[in-house]
Design an enzyme around this catalytic site. Sequence first.
Site, PDB file in Angstrom:
ATOM      1  N   HIS A   1       5.021  -6.898  -0.994  1.00 57.55           N
ATOM      2  CA  HIS A   1       4.818  -6.583   0.421  1.00 57.55           C
ATOM      3  C   HIS A   1       3.820  -5.429   0.590  1.00 57.55           C
ATOM      4  CE1 HIS A   1       5.522  -5.430   4.561  1.00 57.55           C
ATOM      5  NE2 HIS A   1       5.968  -4.253   4.178  1.00 57.55           N
TER       6      HIS A   1
ATOM      7  N   SER B   1       2.596 -10.798   4.316  1.00 58.99           N
ATOM      8  CA  SER B   1       3.126 -10.780   2.948  1.00 58.99           C
ATOM      9  C   SER B   1       4.289 -11.739   2.771  1.00 58.99           C
ATOM     10  CB  SER B   1       3.585  -9.359   2.591  1.00 58.99           C
ATOM     11  OG  SER B   1       4.589  -8.921   3.493  1.00 58.99           O
TER      12      SER B   1
END
Length: 296
Positions: free
Chosen positions: A175, A240
Amino acid sequence: MMTQTGASLLLDEVETQASVMSLSETIADRRLLVQLNPDHPGFRDQEYRTRRNLIAQIAQEYIPGTPIPDAPYTTQEQEVWRTIWRALEPAHQEYACAEYLECVGRLGLSRDRIPQLQKVTARVEANSGFRLEPVAGLVEPRVFLESLANGVFLSTQYIRHHSTPLYTPEPDVAHEIIGHAVTLASARLAHLNRLVGEAVRRTVSAEALERLARVYWYTIEFGVLLEEGKAKAYGAGLLSSAGELAAMRRADLRPMDLNAASLQPYDPTSYQPILFCAGSFEEMYQTLRDYFIRWH
Ligand SMILES: [Fe+2]
């Protein structure tokens, strides 16, 4: 990454959390540096937990301004990285904004091996002046957001457990890199990150901090804008996660109204049902910039 109270515990789907022990507890027992909840995917994997502790130790001992030591990743974890990219690459082509696609091309991230933070931060810094610094785990919202004012993004370094490659109960290096580092390579998005940090510095009350953190959530984490009439993501939380990008299609897209966003609660443990959508990148940039500059 920061804690959920202020803004972001990025969760792909579920609600477990990791917590980091206090410094005194850390000194008491470094082997138990990172505590995982029993429903965390890695809870029963001693090897994973040992590695998480080792990686957390890198952050604990990190001195800002020095090179970030490499994190140890296993073959299984490299496969997690490849799996994430296999899911994301087609989703990006369809749902990522042009600015993101340009930045992701410029950063030249390996799709094959998890890039080490030191390499990523050097590339981001060359593009926008922003740096990444490792943190062991969840950080207080004020600490996380204020560091942005200094051009510093506090980044986790561990990767999610290999048993759930497309799901993470907490922000992880995938992420941070695929979402935040790439967007921070954009001069304009990096500037907005600095401005929100400066706005937080001028914020005294907890209530005002919460409103600002919601704006951060609905823009820098989950922001959407239109390109040729199509909804495209510029938020790191969307970019992400292939699951979030797919869910974006079903979300209630509301016009970009930052006052409304500041009052709109969110649940970080599920896909976002409400998103705020700007008419264009330019509109998003100017609206956010003016909002953060005028914030007091
Ligand atoms: Fe995030």
